[in-house]
Design a protein around this motif. Structure first.
Motif, PDB file in Angstrom:
ATOM      1  N   VAL A  10     -25.305 -21.949  -5.969  1.00 17.60           N
ATOM      2  CA  VAL A  10     -25.467 -20.439  -6.584  1.00 17.60           C
ATOM      3  C   VAL A  10     -24.938 -20.498  -7.114  1.00 17.60           C
ATOM      4  O   VAL A  10     -23.386 -21.349  -7.423  1.00 17.60           O
ATOM      5  N   ALA A  11     -24.928 -19.400  -8.625  1.00 16.72           N
ATOM      6  CA  ALA A  11     -24.586 -19.077  -9.003  1.00 16.72           C
ATOM      7  C   ALA A  11     -22.985 -18.660  -8.413  1.00 16.72           C
ATOM      8  O   ALA A  11     -23.171 -17.911  -7.830  1.00 16.72           O
ATOM      9  N   LYS A  12     -21.948 -18.728  -9.906  1.00 14.17           N
ATOM     10  CA  LYS A  12     -20.938 -18.286  -8.820  1.00 14.17           C
ATOM     11  C   LYS A  12     -20.983 -17.552  -9.167  1.00 14.17           C
ATOM     12  O   LYS A  12     -19.836 -15.982  -8.344  1.00 14.17           O
ATOM     13  N   ASP A  13     -21.379 -15.776  -9.413  1.00 14.69           N
ATOM     14  CA  ASP A  13     -21.330 -14.221  -9.875  1.00 14.69           C
ATOM     15  C   ASP A  13     -22.221 -14.182  -8.321  1.00 14.69           C
ATOM     16  O   ASP A  13     -22.210 -13.086  -8.116  1.00 14.69           O
ATOM     17  N   GLU A  14     -23.218 -14.745  -8.190  1.00 12.89           N
ATOM     18  CA  GLU A  14     -23.597 -14.578  -6.547  1.00 12.89           C
ATOM     19  C   GLU A  14     -22.803 -14.803  -4.954  1.00 12.89           C
ATOM     20  O   GLU A  14     -24.135 -14.977  -4.547  1.00 12.89           O
ATOM     21  N   MET A  15     -21.900 -15.796  -5.136  1.00  7.88           N
ATOM     22  CA  MET A  15     -21.072 -16.073  -3.731  1.00  7.88           C
ATOM     23  C   MET A  15     -21.327 -15.599  -3.027  1.00  7.88           C
ATOM     24  O   MET A  15     -21.329 -14.086  -2.882  1.00  7.88           O
ATOM     25  N   LYS A  16     -21.549 -15.967  -1.826  1.00  9.50           N
ATOM     26  CA  LYS A  16     -21.211 -14.732  -0.239  1.00  9.50           C
ATOM     27  C   LYS A  16     -19.782 -15.511   0.400  1.00  9.50           C
ATOM     28  O   LYS A  16     -19.625 -16.577   0.344  1.00  9.50           O
ATOM     29  N   THR A  17     -19.288 -14.615   1.233  1.00  7.78           N
ATOM     30  CA  THR A  17     -18.680 -14.690   2.019  1.00  7.78           C
ATOM     31  C   THR A  17     -19.196 -16.405   2.412  1.00  7.78           C
ATOM     32  O   THR A  17     -20.438 -15.881   3.106  1.00  7.78           O
ATOM     33  N   GLY A  18     -18.499 -17.305   3.259  1.00 10.84           N
ATOM     34  CA  GLY A  18     -18.826 -18.325   4.001  1.00 10.84           C
ATOM     35  C   GLY A  18     -19.935 -19.601   2.655  1.00 10.84           C
ATOM     36  O   GLY A  18     -20.151 -20.452   2.707  1.00 10.84           O
ATOM     37  N   ASP A  19     -19.918 -19.405   2.035  1.00  6.63           N
ATOM     38  CA  ASP A  19     -20.330 -19.955   0.803  1.00  6.63           C
ATOM     39  C   ASP A  19     -18.906 -21.607   0.631  1.00  6.63           C
ATOM     40  O   ASP A  19     -18.182 -20.889   0.651  1.00  6.63           O
ATOM     41  N   LEU A  20     -19.748 -22.754   0.397  1.00  2.00           N
ATOM     42  CA  LEU A  20     -18.710 -23.085  -0.404  1.00  2.00           C
ATOM     43  C   LEU A  20     -18.724 -23.475  -1.490  1.00  2.00           C
ATOM     44  O   LEU A  20     -19.328 -23.347  -2.472  1.00  2.00           O
ATOM     45  N   VAL A  21     -16.915 -23.736  -2.275  1.00  2.00           N
ATOM     46  CA  VAL A  21     -16.714 -23.902  -3.799  1.00  2.00           C
ATOM     47  C   VAL A  21     -16.045 -25.418  -3.596  1.00  2.00           C
ATOM     48  O   VAL A  21     -15.258 -25.676  -2.740  1.00  2.00           O
ATOM     49  N   PHE A  22     -16.519 -26.026  -4.981  1.00  2.00           N
ATOM     50  CA  PHE A  22     -16.080 -27.311  -5.484  1.00  2.00           C
ATOM     51  C   PHE A  22     -15.536 -27.436  -6.727  1.00  2.00           C
ATOM     52  O   PHE A  22     -15.782 -26.559  -7.262  1.00  2.00           O
ATOM     53  N   PHE A  23     -14.528 -28.314  -6.460  1.00  2.00           N
ATOM     54  CA  PHE A  23     -13.829 -28.996  -7.614  1.00  2.00           C
ATOM     55  C   PHE A  23     -13.679 -29.713  -7.765  1.00  2.00           C
ATOM     56  O   PHE A  23     -13.689 -30.388  -7.483  1.00  2.00           O
ATOM     57  N   ARG A  24     -13.689 -29.784  -9.001  1.00  2.00           N
ATOM     58  CA  ARG A  24     -13.433 -31.547  -9.984  1.00  2.00           C
ATOM     59  C   ARG A  24     -12.491 -31.271 -10.898  1.00  2.00           C
ATOM     60  O   ARG A  24     -11.955 -31.123 -11.538  1.00  2.00           O
ATOM     61  N   ARG A  25     -11.845 -32.918 -10.965  1.00  2.00           N
ATOM     62  CA  ARG A  25     -11.196 -31.967 -12.659  1.00  2.00           C
ATOM     63  C   ARG A  25     -11.280 -32.828 -14.091  1.00  2.00           C
ATOM     64  O   ARG A  25     -10.683 -33.091 -14.493  1.00  2.00           O
ATOM     65  N   ASN A  62     -10.978 -25.922 -12.542  1.00  2.00           N
ATOM     66  CA  ASN A  62     -11.234 -27.083 -11.903  1.00  2.00           C
ATOM     67  C   ASN A  62     -12.441 -26.795 -10.980  1.00  2.00           C
ATOM     68  O   ASN A  62     -12.720 -27.940 -11.006  1.00  2.00           O
ATOM     69  N   PHE A  63     -12.710 -25.570 -11.420  1.00  2.00           N
ATOM     70  CA  PHE A  63     -13.785 -24.849 -10.249  1.00  2.00           C
ATOM     71  C   PHE A  63     -14.702 -25.291 -11.377  1.00  2.00           C
ATOM     72  O   PHE A  63     -15.187 -24.897 -12.326  1.00  2.00           O
ATOM     73  N   TYR A  64     -15.564 -25.786  -9.646  1.00  2.00           N
ATOM     74  CA  TYR A  64     -17.106 -26.524 -10.293  1.00  2.00           C
ATOM     75  C   TYR A  64     -18.631 -26.003 -10.779  1.00  2.00           C
ATOM     76  O   TYR A  64     -18.970 -25.706 -11.132  1.00  2.00           O
ATOM     77  N   ALA A  65     -18.315 -25.619  -8.844  1.00  2.00           N
ATOM     78  CA  ALA A  65     -20.019 -25.121  -8.374  1.00  2.00           C
ATOM     79  C   ALA A  65     -19.361 -24.725  -7.126  1.00  2.00           C
ATOM     80  O   ALA A  65     -18.558 -24.731  -6.334  1.00  2.00           O
TER      81      ALA A  65
END
Length: 195
Positions: free
Chosen positions: A130-145, A185-188
């Motif tokens: 999901v595009a960052k600007d299309e995220m909805k409540t309940g979507d998962l956010v993933f991070f990497r270094r 660190n936000f990835y997707a």
């Protein structure tokens, strides 16, 4: 003091009487039917539990630091609120301690009945991007270094740029994607598609 208390109770009683209509029909045992709220009731498809959750949205909003209204996913917000403050514990997923993926798996199981794998990388592989600007409540956010690095952290997007997660330095909490560490660190983002 007693008179003031009685006056306050009378005023509250009068005010509440405007919110209730009494049905003239009688119940099965010959007693009057229960009162039903006329100004506050709505059918959200979830029965009494959904109605109670909708009334608690203000509490969830305050606890999570977001601007939510009664159309929000009350079950998800309630479940996350119940986990706030749970300490971090690697490899665990109980209210005595949980890591990030353990927290996400328990919230999805409790709120939606969906079983997820206890691994942020597996969650990433199985989620619909999901595009960052299309995220909805309940979507998962993933991070990497950094580029080429593996996914190391996952959280649940709330709204207003905020997400819930279990951090090593504080346990289950709500953070902002705009905080420098998470912004860097936000990835997707990904959406769990139930089968």
């Amino acid at each position: 003091m007693k008179n003031t208390l009685l006056c306050c109770l009378a005023a509250v009683s009068l005010a509440l009487s405007f919110f209730f209509d009494y049905a003239p029909a009688e119940g099965a045992a010959g007693s009057p039917a229960l009162a039903q709220a006329s100004l506050l009731s709505f059918d959200d498809g979830n029965g009494p539990e959904g109605f109670r959750d909708s009334l608690n949205i203000g509490y969830y909003s305050q606890a999570l630091g977001i601007q939510a209204d009664y159309t929000e996913d009350a079950s998800l917000l309630r479940t996350i609120t119940e986990w706030l403050g749970t300490p971090y514990r690697f490899g665990s997923n109980t209210k005595k301690g949980t890591d990030c993926s353990g927290f996400v798996t328990r919230v999805f199981k409790e709120a939606y009945g969906i079983t997820l794998v206890h691994s942020s990388r597996s969650m990433f592989s199985n989620a619909k991007r999901v595009a960052k600007d299309e995220m909805k409540t309940g979507d998962l956010v993933f991070f990497r270094r950094g580029p080429g690095q593996p996914i190391y952290h996952v959280g649940i997007y709330l709204k207003d740029g905020k997400f819930a997660h279990s951090a090593t330095n504080g346990g289950v909490m709500v953070s902002s994607l705009e905080q420098p560490y998470y912004h860097r660190n936000f990835y997707a983002a990904g959406r769990v598609i139930s089968e």
